[in-house]
Design an enzyme around this catalytic site. Structure first.
Site, PDB file in Angstrom:
ATOM      1  N   GLY A  16       2.412   1.563  -4.586  1.00 15.32           N
ATOM      2  CA  GLY A  16       3.244   1.764  -3.258  1.00 15.32           C
ATOM      3  C   GLY A  16       3.089   0.382  -2.706  1.00 15.32           C
ATOM      4  O   GLY A  16       3.155   0.257  -1.447  1.00 15.32           O
ATOM      5  N   CYS A 377      30.164  10.132  -5.944  1.00 11.16           N
ATOM      6  CA  CYS A 377      30.651   9.308  -6.833  1.00 11.16           C
ATOM      7  C   CYS A 377      31.230  10.267  -8.271  1.00 11.16           C
ATOM      8  O   CYS A 377      32.202  10.701  -8.055  1.00 11.16           O
ATOM      9  CB  CYS A 377      29.559   8.347  -7.433  1.00 11.16           C
ATOM     10  SG  CYS A 377      30.089   6.974  -8.494  1.00 11.16           S
ATOM     11  N   HIS A 512      28.548   5.752  -2.541  1.00 13.99           N
ATOM     12  CA  HIS A 512      27.340   6.068  -2.457  1.00 13.99           C
ATOM     13  C   HIS A 512      26.705   6.321  -0.885  1.00 13.99           C
ATOM     14  O   HIS A 512      26.084   5.044  -0.745  1.00 13.99           O
ATOM     15  CB  HIS A 512      26.413   5.330  -3.267  1.00 13.99           C
ATOM     16  CG  HIS A 512      26.649   5.657  -4.915  1.00 13.99           C
ATOM     17  ND1 HIS A 512      25.806   6.746  -5.334  1.00 13.99           N
ATOM     18  CD2 HIS A 512      27.656   5.128  -5.741  1.00 13.99           C
ATOM     19  CE1 HIS A 512      26.243   6.687  -6.638  1.00 13.99           C
ATOM     20  NE2 HIS A 512      27.213   5.797  -6.835  1.00 13.99           N
ATOM     21  N   GLU A 514      24.475   7.344   0.549  1.00 11.84           N
ATOM     22  CA  GLU A 514      22.941   7.651   0.378  1.00 11.84           C
ATOM     23  C   GLU A 514      22.324   5.969   0.693  1.00 11.84           C
ATOM     24  O   GLU A 514      21.227   5.733   1.331  1.00 11.84           O
ATOM     25  CB  GLU A 514      22.172   8.139  -0.891  1.00 11.84           C
ATOM     26  CG  GLU A 514      22.338   7.398  -2.046  1.00 11.84           C
ATOM     27  CD  GLU A 514      23.651   7.821  -2.952  1.00 11.84           C
ATOM     28  OE1 GLU A 514      23.631   7.714  -3.817  1.00 11.84           O
ATOM     29  OE2 GLU A 514      24.741   7.989  -2.230  1.00 11.84           O
TER      30      GLU A 514
END
Length: 541
Positions: A16, A377, A512, A514
């Site tokens: 992370g 898409c 896209h 997102e």
């Protein structure tokens, strides 16, 4: 002077580092500082654009068309600062640049070597294109000890001298494993990782220790002693239920405070109200909706990283939990059964013919059963194809991506398009890397469309990543079947958005969305999609 923070990782991958860098940046922002994040990736690919999602997860795309590591998505989601080509580099890009200079004769006949030429090129990347940022946070990909990472580690070591140690801080993210048989947390892996870092001349200033259990004070003291780090700079980074809790937890554990002390900066306490509210809504939602995501990479959810986060953001906005039901599109025969119980269906982007039949089945199911559908898409292109085949009756219709010699090429390779005032051209057998329509493009919306109502405007800008387009020659026939093209490129030649008439919520977009969603600023299409799912749940309830 701008302060530089370099984040390295040790012991194992996937600890992370990107989340740590993003969370630190978010808290420093909350203290009033201007921050920017960068990623240095050691792999030899020029970028992740041609890599399989199973190899590298999602390919994130910036406004300027850079294909980058998924960590840049974290950077943008946590800070709201849009990344550019200046924020993502790979070993492949560095070597390509150096070799191009050598071919031009820029090195005046000198022997080209890792030191100084490769190192100097990385230095240039790290220190260039900086304006008035207070902090530049650079994440070094990979794990200390990997042979590929050595040039980057040597670079940040040298920068410690070049910029002055008062202006450079090293954070090492490492693992403290819990051994159940011994009943204790073990510090030895971290000690060895720090020794590996010391072997290349870097003394970490802060240890950010990942652990599934609280770190005992004795372990913290031991790490400080053996790693030559102050005990208060051994920061606990425990496992969290939501990544959006990280800014709160890292601040509570003193990470940003120690950064400010290191640089001798007097700073106000951070205002983390927005993060507190986000976490509250995630942990205590007022309801839940189930959204089916039909894709072929469902065994590796990192392939849909931004998509997942966008649905979480939309859930936050609607004060509900978006329960994601993953449907493997390669199991076409059982797709319809798996979709039962879902209040909404989403088909994301993708490439190639594998899993197409399952996606088409899902789209048909959503269309016929009036279930909210969102196609992104490839998911938009397949919605067009499903309508042409099953409503218009053109059963041989196809995309040339799936069958080059189809008699009805409803979807075709985009060989040329206008990029502002520039004509872009592509060839079928040309290079794959960097040859798509990439980055932000404007789109004009039909003023009477649902999407215009959702956006609250008629001109938008969204990020693209694709090679194929809906064939404009079929638009009139497709619209006669009830599927309207309500978003087009400014030139009017590239279809961008579709809406199915006489359906509660059926939208497909060529871009896209997102990539532009943030937890504190969710994308309107996702927000309205989740709201539609919630409405569907209310009707059935």
């Amino acid at each position: 002077m701008t302060k530089f923070i370099f984040v390295t990782g040790g012991v194992v991958s996937s600890l992370g580092k990107g989340l740590a860098a993003s969370s630190l940046a978010a808290v420093l922002q909350a203290r009033g500082f201007k921050v920017r994040l960068r990623k240095l990736d050691p792999y030899l690919n020029v970028d992740p654009g041609t890599m399989s999602p199973y190899q590298h997860g999602e390919v994130f795309v910036t406004d300027d068309g850079t294909e980058a590591d998924l960590d840049l998505g974290h950077y943008e989601r946590f800070t709201g600062v849009s990344s550019t080509h200046s924020d993502s580099i790979t070993t492949g890009k560095i070597y390509s640049t150096v070799l191009a200079k050598e071919r031009r004769g820029d090195y005046l006949g000198a022997t080209v070597q890792v030191v100084p030429h490769i190192i100097d090129e990385i230095k240039s990347f790290v220190t260039n294109d900086i304006t008035d940022e207070d902090f530049i946070i650079c994440e070094i990909g990979g794990t200390v000890g990997d042979i590929e990472s050595l040039p980057f580690l040597e670079t940040i070591r040298q920068l410690g001298n070049d910029l002055g140690r008062d202006n450079v801080l090293y954070i090492h993210v490492t693992l403290l494993p819990y051994i159940a048989a011994a009943g204790e947390i073990k510090t030895k892996p971290t000690q060895h990782s720090v020794k590996e870092l010391l072997s290349v001349g870097i003394q970490p200033d802060i240890l950010l220790c990942r652990s599934e259990r609280p770190i005992p004070e004795e372990a913290r003291r031991k790490l400080g002693l053996f790693c030559n780090v102050k005990a208060e700079r051994v920061i606990e980074a425990s496992d969290l239920k939501s990544i959006y809790e990280a800014p709160l937890v890292y601040h509570a554990n003193g990470l940003d405070g120690e950064v400010c002390k290191y640089f001798k900066i007097e700073a106000k306490q951070p205002d983390l109200t927005v993060w507190t509210e986000i976490v509250h809504r995630i942990y205590e939602p007022a309801g839940m909706v189930t959204i089916a995501i039909v894709g072929k990479y469902v065994q590796l959810l990192d392939a849909y990283k931004s998509l997942i986060q966008s649905l979480i953001h939309a859930g936050i906005a609607n004060n509900v939990k978006a329960n994601l039901k993953w449907v493997d599109s390669e199991q076409a025969d059982s797709v319809s059964d798996q979709l039962k119980g879902a209040q909404a269906i989403l088909v994301p982007g993708g490439f190639g013919e594998r899993g197409v039949n399952g996606k088409l089945e899902a789209i048909k199911f959503a269309r016929e059963n009036k279930i909210p559908y969102f196609g992104i898409c490839f998911g938009m292109q397949l919605a067009v194809l499903e309508t042409v085949r099953n409503v218009l009756g053109l059963t041989e219709a196809n995309s040339t991506e799936l069958g080059q010699h189809t008699p009805e090429p409803v979807i075709g390779l985009m060989t040329e398009w206008m990029d502002g005032q520039t004509l872009q051209k592509r060839q079928l057998n040309g290079d794959m890397g960097g040859t798509m329509r990439l980055g932000a493009y404007d789109c004009n919306l039909d003023k009477d469309s649902k999407v215009a109502e959702i956006y609250g405007m008629t001109t938008i800008s969204e990020r693209h990543r694709h090679r194929y387009e809906v064939n404009p020659a079929y638009i009139d026939r497709i619209e006669a079947a009830g599927l309207k093209f309500v978003g087009m490129s400014p030139e009017g030649d590239l279809p961008e958005i579709i809406e199915l008439q006489d359906h509660p919520w059926f939208i497909g977009v060529q871009f896209h969305p997102e990539f532009k969603s943030r937890p504190f600023s969710p994308h309107p299409l996702f927000v309205d999609f989740v709201k539609a799912a919630l409405d569907q749940f209310s009707k059935k309830g």
